[in-house]
Design an enzyme around this catalytic site. Sequence first.
Site, PDB file in Angstrom:
ATOM      1  N   ASP A 143      34.450  49.866  13.544  1.00 41.70           N
ATOM      2  CA  ASP A 143      35.784  50.454  13.342  1.00 41.70           C
ATOM      3  C   ASP A 143      36.353  50.902  14.678  1.00 41.70           C
ATOM      4  O   ASP A 143      35.597  51.201  15.611  1.00 41.70           O
ATOM      5  CB  ASP A 143      35.698  51.719  12.465  1.00 41.70           C
TER       6      ASP A 143
HETATM    7  N1  URA Z   1      29.849  51.688   9.383  1.00 37.43           N
HETATM    8  C1  URA Z   1      31.078  52.230   9.479  1.00 37.43           C
HETATM    9  O1  URA Z   1      31.501  52.994   8.633  1.00 37.43           O
HETATM   10  N2  URA Z   1      31.822  51.915  10.542  1.00 37.43           N
HETATM   11  C2  URA Z   1      31.400  51.095  11.543  1.00 37.43           C
HETATM   12  O2  URA Z   1      32.120  50.853  12.506  1.00 37.43           O
HETATM   13  C3  URA Z   1      30.115  50.547  11.409  1.00 37.43           C
HETATM   14  C4  URA Z   1      29.352  50.861  10.321  1.00 37.43           C
END
Ligand code: URA
Length: 233
Positions: A102
């Site tokens: 993310d």
């Molecule tokens: N899990 C998440 O919630 N976000 C990420 O970027 C990776 C794993």
Amino acid sequence: MRLIKLLANLGYGSRKEVQKYIRMGVVTDAEGNVLKDDAKTEHADIRFNDRPLDPAHGVVLMLNKPTGYVCSLKDTGKLVYELLPHRFSARKPVLSTVGRLDSDTSGLLLFTDDGDYLHRIISPKNHVAKIYEVTLARPIEGHEAAIFASGDLLLESEKTPLQPAVMEQTGEKTARLTLYEGRYHQVRRMFAAVGNHVEALHRAQMGELTLGDLRPGKWRLLTPEERDGLVRT
Ligand code: URA
């Protein structure tokens, strides 16, 4: 393959631009002899501005992703590709991120142009551990690790429960979480499911691979041993 096509496929420029670079004499062999388009020089012996060419098909690199960057080639906002030399976004075949982090997540992000390799890393069947350092809004209560390890946790709008995951508490509001799959916003949704909220998330490790001393925003190529060590065939 002709030199113009090879360099254009590696993203060093359009065919026209690459032709110009060849005429300017910046493409040489290892001894510094200027190469022409029809040169039969081995890939490993070609230099562009005195530097070895990027590897051909099968390149894998790691980035220490800072927060605030999106894992996409085209999106609004800052893109992870902006942290790599421009040629890496112009390669054919394209250099893809191996899964996604993310925008708010930092840490170890891999890129590759090898679709088979990418699928072997992200496939839960191959059991490549993804290890996250998690900072939470509220103290850990003590029941979370058992729920994550159960293999029964069904996230909202999912049809199948999550595979067992390993959570180790590292502080009052911090934990290390090891996953073998990568569902959408998985870590954030897992902690939301147990009544907490992820404030900061960092991927520290994939398989045996760690960031080492790679600073945020920096990248490096994986060695063949690192590349092959990540997934056993
Ligand atoms: N899990 C998440 O919630 N976000 C990420 O970027 C990776 C794993």
